[in-house]
Write a protein that holds these residues in place. Structure first.
Motif, PDB file in Angstrom:
ATOM      1  N   GLN A  10      31.526  38.226  40.154  1.00  0.00           N
ATOM      2  CA  GLN A  10      32.607  37.164  40.791  1.00  0.00           C
ATOM      3  C   GLN A  10      31.917  36.119  41.394  1.00  0.00           C
ATOM      4  N   ILE A  11      30.746  36.134  41.946  1.00  0.00           N
ATOM      5  CA  ILE A  11      30.152  35.060  42.384  1.00  0.00           C
ATOM      6  C   ILE A  11      30.463  33.828  41.623  1.00  0.00           C
ATOM      7  N   GLU A  12      30.104  34.038  40.398  1.00  0.00           N
ATOM      8  CA  GLU A  12      30.215  32.871  39.553  1.00  0.00           C
ATOM      9  C   GLU A  12      31.560  32.848  38.767  1.00  0.00           C
ATOM     10  N   ARG A  13      31.858  31.534  37.954  1.00  0.00           N
ATOM     11  CA  ARG A  13      32.909  31.691  37.005  1.00  0.00           C
ATOM     12  C   ARG A  13      32.919  32.258  35.927  1.00  0.00           C
TER      13      ARG A  13
ATOM     14  N   VAL B  38      31.378  39.787  46.191  1.00  0.00           N
ATOM     15  CA  VAL B  38      32.942  39.754  46.544  1.00  0.00           C
ATOM     16  C   VAL B  38      33.679  40.795  46.773  1.00  0.00           C
ATOM     17  N   VAL B  39      34.293  40.895  47.728  1.00  0.00           N
ATOM     18  CA  VAL B  39      35.188  42.133  47.925  1.00  0.00           C
ATOM     19  C   VAL B  39      36.259  42.080  47.133  1.00  0.00           C
ATOM     20  N   LEU B  40      36.081  43.302  46.169  1.00  0.00           N
ATOM     21  CA  LEU B  40      37.333  43.511  45.153  1.00  0.00           C
ATOM     22  C   LEU B  40      38.439  44.429  45.895  1.00  0.00           C
ATOM     23  N   ALA B  41      38.022  45.447  46.516  1.00  0.00           N
ATOM     24  CA  ALA B  41      38.892  46.184  47.062  1.00  0.00           C
ATOM     25  C   ALA B  41      38.443  47.086  48.402  1.00  0.00           C
TER      26      ALA B  41
END
Length: 573
Positions: free
Chosen positions: A361-364, A344-347
Motif C-alpha cells: 500500500q506504500i505504492e499505488r 501502512v496500518v490496515l487494521a
C-alpha cells in the motif's frame, strides 16, 4: 704493713665475692637454658638488622637470628626496627657461629594453631587450586573442598583465586596439621536468616531488588534474599525477547515487581516489564488506520513478517500484503530481519494486541492504472514468463503478466500444448483483449494480430467448389483434408464413395493428395464438410455447364449477326 695487709684482705674478699656472684649468675643462666626448649615460643627484642638477617635477644646466652624475609608482608614490605618486641619460636641451639636459630613465621603459625577451634569462623584468602578444591591461607594452610565453596557448584574455581572470604572450620586435627573449611555453611546460615526476613516482608505488587541467580530458556531466577523468584521470559519486556540472556546476565542487580506470592509454597512470580506502562494502551491513538508507520523487521514466518513499531508493539505484514503483482512464496524473498521499512496500518485490534500492516500500500496499485497505460486493442511486446497447459503468460508491465489462452494462440492450428509453439524467454507480440482490475487478470491474444481466415471461408469455399488437398489424418469416421494452411475439412466415411467403404484407412493414408467437393461450411463451429463421391458428378455438371455455356455463346453470336444484317437492310431502304 698493717695497712697493706688490710688491703690484701680487702682484695681477697672482693675476689671471693665476684667469684660467688659469677657462680650464682652462671647457675641462674644455666637454669634459664634448661627452661628454653626447641619449639617453645618466647618473646624477644630486636637488637640489630644486618643485611638480610635480624638479630634478636631472647634472654639466652647467645643471640638468635631470623631471616629478614620472615618480616615481609604480602606486598613484600618490611616493617621492623631495633627495639621491637616480637614472638619467636626457638628452633635449635648455637650453630658454628655461636648463634641460635629462631623463626618468627613458625611462632605466628603456632599462635594461630593454638587459637583455632572447630566451628570457629575465620577469614582467609584463597591461595591456590588443588585436587578436590582450594587451598586457603588463614595464617596457616587450610583445605576448602569444592562442594563447600558456594551454595551451588562452582564450575570455574580459578576465578576465586586471590579472593578473601569468611569460612567456618568444620574439621580440625592439630596433631596432623589438618584444617577443613566451609564457606557454604556460612552462606546457608545467612540465607536462612534472609529468608525469614523476606518471608515476613514480601507481598504482591511490591517492588523489590534482587540479584540474577540463574538463567534458563524460559526465564531467570532472581534471589530476593533467601528466596528465589521466577521472572518468566514473557514478563521481561513488552517487546520480543528471544532468550533471557538478551536482557539479563547472572549477577545483575535489578528491580522487579512481585506478581504472585504463595507464602505456603514459597513460590514467587516476578515481572520486569510491569514496572513500565503497557504500550498497547496508547496504540489506537498512536497508530490509526491508514497512517504510514516506520519499523524494524524482527521476525519472518511462512505467512508474513513481524515489524516492531515500538517496544512491545509489533504489527504483521501478511505475505498477501507485500506486493500488488508478485506472488511472494516467502517473506524472505523481499525482506530480511533487521530491515527498517515503511508500511501502512490496515487494521488495529487492541483487545487481541494485533496490528495488520501493508507493504504494497506504500505504492499505488498498478492495476488501477494499467487500463490507462494499455487500453484494449493495444499491441504489446513482452517475454514469455511461464507456460501452462492452458496458455502462456507474457510480461506486460512491472510485475503484471498477461495470459494468452491456448484458444487465442492461432486461428487455424490445432494446438495440444502451448510448448509446441513457444518456450520460456521468447519475445512475442500480442493484442490486449481484456483487463479485469477487480480480479487482477490481463487477457492477451496472439491470433488477433491477423484477421480470422474463417470470416472469408464461406465466400471462398462455397458449396460445390472443387478443392484438392493433402490428407492430414485418417480416422474410423472419416478423412481430414487440408484445404489451406491450418484449415481442414472432413470427408465423412459416407462421402468417400458411392460404394460401401469398410474403413477410411483402406481408402487413403496421411500425405495422400485427394480431390473433394465442398458440401457445407460452418463458420461458427469452424467446420467444412467435404465429399469425394460427388467429385465425378460435379465434374460432369461442370462439363455440361461448360457445353451449355458454349452453345449459349454461339447462339448469341448468330443473333448478333442476324440483327446486324437487318440493320443494314433497313439503312438501304
Amino acid at each position: 704493713m698493717v695497712e697493706a695487709k688490710e688491703n690484701n684482705n680487702t682484695d681477697e674478699f672482693m675476689d671471693d665475692e665476684f667469684e660467688d656472684m659469677e657462680q650464682s649468675f652462671s647457675e641462674l643462666f644455666e637454669n634459664s637454658i634448661k627452661e628454653l626448649n626447641v619449639g617453645d615460643v618466647v618473646e624477644g627484642t630486636v637488637l640489630q638488622i644486618n643485611g638480610d638477617m635480624v638479630v634478636v635477644d631472647v634472654g639466652y646466652k647467645s643471640e638468635g637470628i631470623i631471616p629478614l624475609a620472615e618480616f615481609a608482608d604480602e606486598s613484600g614490605q618490611v616493617d621492623i626496627k631495633v627495639g621491637d618486641k616480637i614472638d619467636v619460636l626457638f628452633e635449635r641451639r648455637e650453630n658454628e657461629n655461636g648463634l641460635i636459630s629462631l623463626s618468627k613465621e613458625k611462632a605466628d603459625r603456632q599462635k594461630i594453631w593454638n587459637s583455632l577451634e572447630e566451628d570457629a569462623v575465620v577469614e582467609g584468602r584463597i591461595a591456590a587450586r588443588i585436587k578436590g578444591g582450594l587451598s586457603v591461607d588463614i595464617g596457616v594452610n587450610a583445605f576448602l573442598p569444592g562442594s563447600q565453596v558456594d551454595l551451588r557448584p562452582v564450575r570455574n574455581l580459578d576465578k576465586l583465586l586471590g579472593e578473601t572470604f569468611e569460612f567456618k572450620i568444620i574439621k580440625l586435627n592439630k596433631r596432623r596439621g589438618n584444617i577443613v573449611l566451609s564457606r557454604r555453611v556460612l552462606l546457608e546460615e545467612q540465607r536462612e536468616s534472609l529468608r525469614q526476613d523476606t518471608l515476613e516482608t514480601l507481598a504482591e505488587d511490591q517492588e523489590v531488588v534482587g540479584v540474577v541467580k540463574n538463567l534458563t530458556d524460559y526465564g531467570a531466577f532472581i534471589d530476593l534474599g533467601g528466596i528465589d523468584g521466577l521472572l518468566h521470559i514473557t514478563d521481561m519486556s513488552w517487546g520480543r525477547v528471544a532468550h533471557p540472556s538478551d536482557v539479563l546476565a547472572v549477577g545483575d542487580k535489578i528491580k522487579v515487581k512481585v506478581l504472585k506470592f504463595d507464602r505456603e509454597k514459597e513460590r514467587v512470580s516476578l515481572g520486569l516489564k510491569q514496572l513500565t506502562a503497557d504500550p498497547w494502551l496508547s496504540v489506537a491513538e498512536k497508530y490509526p488506520t491508514g497512517n504510514r508507520v516506520s519499523g524494524k523487521v524482527v521476525s519472518l514466518t511462512d505467512y508474513g513478517a513481524f515489524v516492531e513499531l515500538d517496544e512491545g508493539v509489533e504489527g504483521l505484514i501478511h505475505v498477501s500484503e507485500m506486493s500488488w503483482t508478485k506472488r511472494i512464496k516467502h517473506p524472505s524473498k523481499i525482506l530480511n530481519i533487521g530491515d527498517d521499512i515503511e508500511s501502512v496500518v490496515l487494521a488495529v485490534d487492541v483487545s487481541n494486541r494485533r496490528i495488520s500492516l501493508g507493504l504494497k500500500q506504500i505504492e499505488r496499485n498498478p492495476w488501477e492504472v494499467i487500463g490507462e497505460k494499455f487500453p484494449i486493442g493495444t499491441i504489446i511486446e513482452g517475454q514469455v514468463k511461464n507456460i501452462t497447459d492452458f496458455g502462456i503468460f507474457v510480461g506486460v508491465d512491472d510485475g503484471i503478466d498477461g495470459l494468452v489462452h491456448i484458444s487465442d494462440l492461432s486461428w487455424t492450428k490445432r494446438i495440444k500444448h502451448p510448448s509446441e509453439l513457444f518456450k520460456k524467454g521468447d519475445v512475442v507480440k500480442a493484442v490486449v483483449l481484456n483487463i479485469d482490475q477487480e480480479n487482477e487478470r490481463f487477457s492477451l491474444g496472439i491470433k488477433q494480430l491477423a484477421s480470422d481466415p474463417w470470416q472469408t471461408i464461406a465466400t471462398r469455399y462455397a458449396p460445390g467448389t472443387m478443392i484438392s488437398g493433402k490428407v492430414t489424418s485418417v480416422t474410423d469416421f472419416g478423412i481430414f483434408l487440408e484445404v489451406e494452411e491450418g484449415i481442414e475439412g472432413l470427408i465423412h466415411v459416407s462421402e468417400i464413395s458411392k460404394e460401401k467403404v469398410d474403413s477410411p484407412k483402406d481408402f487413403a493414408k496421411v500425405g495422400d493428395n485427394l480431390e473433394a467437393v465442398v458440401l457445407h461450411v460452418d463458420t461458427e463451429d469452424k467446420k467444412i464438410a467435404l465429399s469425394i463421391k460427388h467429385v465425378a458428378h460435379q465434374k460432369e455438371k461442370a462439363e455440361v455447364d461448360a457445353f451449355l455455356g458454349s452453345q449459349k455463346s454461339a447462339t448469341s453470336n448468330l443473333g448478333d449477326i442476324f440483327k446486324g444484317a437487318m440493320d443494314k437492310a433497313g439503312d438501304k431502304e
